[in-house]
Design a protein around this motif. Structure first.
Motif, PDB file in Angstrom:
ATOM      1  N   LEU A  79      30.893  25.573 -13.009  1.00  0.00           N
ATOM      2  CA  LEU A  79      31.739  24.813 -12.085  1.00  0.00           C
ATOM      3  C   LEU A  79      32.674  25.716 -11.296  1.00  0.00           C
ATOM      4  N   GLY A  80      32.260  26.957 -11.060  1.00  0.00           N
ATOM      5  CA  GLY A  80      33.068  27.891 -10.283  1.00  0.00           C
ATOM      6  C   GLY A  80      33.035  27.577  -8.804  1.00  0.00           C
ATOM      7  N   ALA A  81      33.651  28.443  -8.012  1.00  0.00           N
ATOM      8  CA  ALA A  81      33.805  28.201  -6.575  1.00  0.00           C
ATOM      9  C   ALA A  81      32.476  28.075  -5.841  1.00  0.00           C
ATOM     10  N   ASP A  82      31.392  28.616  -6.412  1.00  0.00           N
ATOM     11  CA  ASP A  82      30.094  28.529  -5.747  1.00  0.00           C
ATOM     12  C   ASP A  82      29.340  27.244  -6.082  1.00  0.00           C
ATOM     13  N   SER A  83      29.896  26.415  -6.944  1.00  0.00           N
ATOM     14  CA  SER A  83      29.250  25.159  -7.306  1.00  0.00           C
ATOM     15  C   SER A  83      29.567  24.083  -6.271  1.00  0.00           C
ATOM     16  N   PRO A  84      28.597  23.258  -5.885  1.00  0.00           N
ATOM     17  CA  PRO A  84      28.908  22.150  -4.975  1.00  0.00           C
ATOM     18  C   PRO A  84      29.871  21.141  -5.582  1.00  0.00           C
ATOM     19  N   PHE A  85      30.001  21.148  -6.907  1.00  0.00           N
ATOM     20  CA  PHE A  85      30.893  20.213  -7.588  1.00  0.00           C
ATOM     21  C   PHE A  85      32.309  20.770  -7.739  1.00  0.00           C
ATOM     22  N   HIS A  86      32.540  21.960  -7.196  1.00  0.00           N
ATOM     23  CA  HIS A  86      33.880  22.527  -7.188  1.00  0.00           C
ATOM     24  C   HIS A  86      34.723  21.907  -6.084  1.00  0.00           C
ATOM     25  N   GLY A  87      34.117  21.658  -4.945  1.00  0.00           N
ATOM     26  CA  GLY A  87      34.838  21.116  -3.798  1.00  0.00           C
ATOM     27  C   GLY A  87      34.798  19.613  -3.690  1.00  0.00           C
ATOM     28  N   ARG A  88      33.812  18.970  -4.330  1.00  0.00           N
ATOM     29  CA  ARG A  88      33.690  17.511  -4.316  1.00  0.00           C
ATOM     30  C   ARG A  88      33.090  17.064  -5.642  1.00  0.00           C
ATOM     31  N   MET A  89      33.578  15.965  -6.173  1.00  0.00           N
ATOM     32  CA  MET A  89      33.033  15.480  -7.427  1.00  0.00           C
ATOM     33  C   MET A  89      31.597  14.982  -7.270  1.00  0.00           C
ATOM     34  N   ARG A 130      20.929  18.100 -15.588  1.00  0.00           N
ATOM     35  CA  ARG A 130      20.812  19.228 -16.502  1.00  0.00           C
ATOM     36  C   ARG A 130      22.131  19.403 -17.236  1.00  0.00           C
ATOM     37  N   PRO A 131      22.147  20.082 -18.393  1.00  0.00           N
ATOM     38  CA  PRO A 131      23.401  20.361 -19.075  1.00  0.00           C
ATOM     39  C   PRO A 131      24.291  21.265 -18.221  1.00  0.00           C
ATOM     40  N   ILE A 132      25.598  21.061 -18.335  1.00  0.00           N
ATOM     41  CA  ILE A 132      26.584  21.819 -17.558  1.00  0.00           C
ATOM     42  C   ILE A 132      27.608  22.429 -18.511  1.00  0.00           C
ATOM     43  N   THR A 133      27.982  23.686 -18.245  1.00  0.00           N
ATOM     44  CA  THR A 133      29.064  24.351 -18.963  1.00  0.00           C
ATOM     45  C   THR A 133      30.222  24.577 -17.998  1.00  0.00           C
ATOM     46  N   PRO A 134      31.418  24.881 -18.495  1.00  0.00           N
ATOM     47  CA  PRO A 134      32.531  25.178 -17.580  1.00  0.00           C
ATOM     48  C   PRO A 134      32.211  26.308 -16.602  1.00  0.00           C
ATOM     49  N   ALA A 188      43.988  15.217  -8.439  1.00  0.00           N
ATOM     50  CA  ALA A 188      43.440  15.689  -7.163  1.00  0.00           C
ATOM     51  C   ALA A 188      42.035  15.129  -7.019  1.00  0.00           C
ATOM     52  N   LEU A 189      41.452  15.316  -5.847  1.00  0.00           N
ATOM     53  CA  LEU A 189      40.087  14.832  -5.609  1.00  0.00           C
ATOM     54  C   LEU A 189      39.022  15.784  -6.115  1.00  0.00           C
ATOM     55  N   SER A 190      39.397  17.051  -6.363  1.00  0.00           N
ATOM     56  CA  SER A 190      38.386  18.048  -6.730  1.00  0.00           C
ATOM     57  C   SER A 190      39.033  19.193  -7.485  1.00  0.00           C
ATOM     58  N   LEU A 191      38.202  20.020  -8.095  1.00  0.00           N
ATOM     59  CA  LEU A 191      38.689  21.234  -8.749  1.00  0.00           C
ATOM     60  C   LEU A 191      39.317  22.174  -7.733  1.00  0.00           C
ATOM     61  N   ALA A 192      38.736  22.271  -6.537  1.00  0.00           N
ATOM     62  CA  ALA A 192      39.290  23.159  -5.512  1.00  0.00           C
ATOM     63  C   ALA A 192      40.711  22.742  -5.158  1.00  0.00           C
ATOM     64  N   GLU A 193      40.936  21.438  -4.975  1.00  0.00           N
ATOM     65  CA  GLU A 193      42.286  20.965  -4.661  1.00  0.00           C
ATOM     66  C   GLU A 193      43.248  21.254  -5.807  1.00  0.00           C
ATOM     67  N   LEU A 194      42.809  21.018  -7.032  1.00  0.00           N
ATOM     68  CA  LEU A 194      43.693  21.228  -8.178  1.00  0.00           C
ATOM     69  C   LEU A 194      44.026  22.709  -8.349  1.00  0.00           C
ATOM     70  N   GLU A 195      43.057  23.572  -8.113  1.00  0.00           N
ATOM     71  CA  GLU A 195      43.320  25.010  -8.211  1.00  0.00           C
ATOM     72  C   GLU A 195      44.291  25.474  -7.127  1.00  0.00           C
ATOM     73  N   TYR A 242      29.826  14.603 -13.663  1.00  0.00           N
ATOM     74  CA  TYR A 242      29.150  14.342 -12.391  1.00  0.00           C
ATOM     75  C   TYR A 242      28.059  15.371 -12.112  1.00  0.00           C
ATOM     76  N   ALA A 243      28.352  16.640 -12.348  1.00  0.00           N
ATOM     77  CA  ALA A 243      27.367  17.687 -12.073  1.00  0.00           C
ATOM     78  C   ALA A 243      26.123  17.499 -12.929  1.00  0.00           C
ATOM     79  N   SER A 244      26.305  17.193 -14.197  1.00  0.00           N
ATOM     80  CA  SER A 244      25.166  16.977 -15.075  1.00  0.00           C
ATOM     81  C   SER A 244      24.377  15.740 -14.665  1.00  0.00           C
ATOM     82  N   ALA A 245      25.096  14.663 -14.316  1.00  0.00           N
ATOM     83  CA  ALA A 245      24.423  13.425 -13.932  1.00  0.00           C
ATOM     84  C   ALA A 245      23.585  13.603 -12.675  1.00  0.00           C
TER      85      ALA A 245
END
Length: 370
Positions: free
Chosen positions: A353-363, A346-350, A111-118, A339-342
């Motif tokens: 990357l929840g629904a409130d993260s901008p990287f949840h809907g787009r990489m 900053r360091p990123i944990t799982p 999928a293109l994003s975590l939101a799509e995969l979920e 992508y979120a860390s880059a």
């Protein structure tokens, strides 16, 4: 994930398979399917490109050809649909398959994003239909053997790892309109190329806990990165260096895992056999490690056929085929974490990357910082 078993004398019904998207990658799918005539019947194919579709049908002896996925699903009622289209189409096509009662096997990235995969995972039934991702490097006997030894503890704790996908794609490769664009490919080599190696690393080492990364535009004129580098810490304490590149003239795919009692290495390009794996025992463990390695699975190269044997067996048995949506999500979260860390530097944990993260809907989240 051992070799799929069939009951002696059992006569399971043929799995009715269909293919959506008849470009180059579909060839690998149909060749794998037709190598299992006692288990699979390919009943249809669909593609919006009539020329490609007609050529594919003629080459593989298929008469049931459709320009519309939903029409194909209604007319042929497949049990399993192989989705071989560009990633921007995966979500809608997988949801159509699941709605029609057909399980779906999706090319990477799923999928293109975590939101799509979920959303795709949420559409699965408790007893099917399901969707699975084509991550075939998990299924060669070398990976099976390495995973069994790591999980058994025979080689001690995993300590440090290397995961490199250093490939080369000229600028002309990105002339295909959907490549190198966040909206249609979802990312660069981290998403569309190195994801295979990253998935294998996760299959061998388990859940990841934190990633620190950078992404770069080194040589290609594209929206996405052409290089990324990451340090990944796993829940078991192992740390890994991950490099994804499309600007490396000497191409190589390489995984190395250093454990307390041995080093395991895999060097290949787009697929491996047993000869591409090496194990180096630590001093004092030569006899024990060598014997354990030789006793493991052997004889199966990575590739579509290796995974499809497991997928078909699962569909026949009424269980979720591998690689499951849960496992796909773990790998995709690692990609999103890079992508979120880059981009947030900053360091990123799982948990980040929840629904409130901008990287949840787009990489690309809240925007690359080149």
């Amino acid at each position: 994930m051992g070799t799929p078993l069939r009951m002696e004398g059992a006569s399971a019904p043929l799995v009715r398979a269909a293919i959506v998207g008849t470009g180059n990658i579909a060839r690998f799918h149909i060749e794998a399917l037709t190598s299992m005539p006692d288990q699979v019947e390919v009943v249809a194919a669909a593609d919006v490109d009539e020329e490609n579709l007609t050529r594919f049908g003629s080459r593989h002896g298929l008469d049931a050809l459709y320009r519309d996925v939903e029409e194909m699903l209604s007319a042929t009622s497949p049990d399993l649909v192989h989705v071989c289209t560009p990633p921007g189409l995966h979500r809608s096509q997988v949801l159509a398959c699941l709605e029609a009662g057909a399980s779906a096997l999706v090319e990477k990235p799923p999928a293109l994003s975590l939101a799509e995969l979920e959303a795709m995972a949420a559409a699965e039934g408790a007893r099917g239909p399901w969707f699975a991702t084509l991550f075939q490097h998990r299924f060669g006997s070398g990976a099976q053997r390495a995973r069994a030894l790591i999980e058994s503890g025979d080689l001690g704790r995993p300590l440090v790892a290397v995961c490199h996908t250093t490939w080369y794609r000229e600028q002309s490769y990105f002339d295909v309109p959907w490549r190198g664009r966040w909206e249609t490919e979802g990312g660069g080599p981290t998403m569309g190329h190195g994801i295979h190696q990253m998935d294998l690393l996760a299959a061998l080492l388990g859940d990841w806990a934190e990633v620190s990364a950078s992404a770069h535009q080194q040589a290609r004129t594209i929206q996405t990165e052409d290089v990324s580098l990451a340090r990944v810490t796993f829940a078991n304490g192992a740390v890994a260096s991950v490099v994804n590149s499309l600007v490396s003239p000497r191409e190589e795919s390489y995984i190395r895992i250093d454990l307390e009692r041995a080093t395991i290495e895999l060097t290949h390009l787009y697929g491996y056999g047993d000869e591409d794996w090496r194990i180096t025992p630590a001093p004092g463990f030569e006899e024990q490690v060598t014997a354990a390695w030789k006793a493991g699975e052997a004889g199966v190269a990575s590739g579509h056929t290796a995974q499809l044997g497991h997928v078909i067996a699962a569909v026949q048995g009424g269980t979720a085929p591998p690689v499951t949506s849960a496992e796909s999500l773990r790998t995709m979260r690692l990609v999103a974490g890079v992508y979120a860390s880059a981009f947030q530097r900053r360091p990123i944990t799982p948990a980040d990357l929840g629904a409130d993260s901008p990287f949840h809907g787009r990489m690309d989240g809240d925007g690359p910082r080149w």
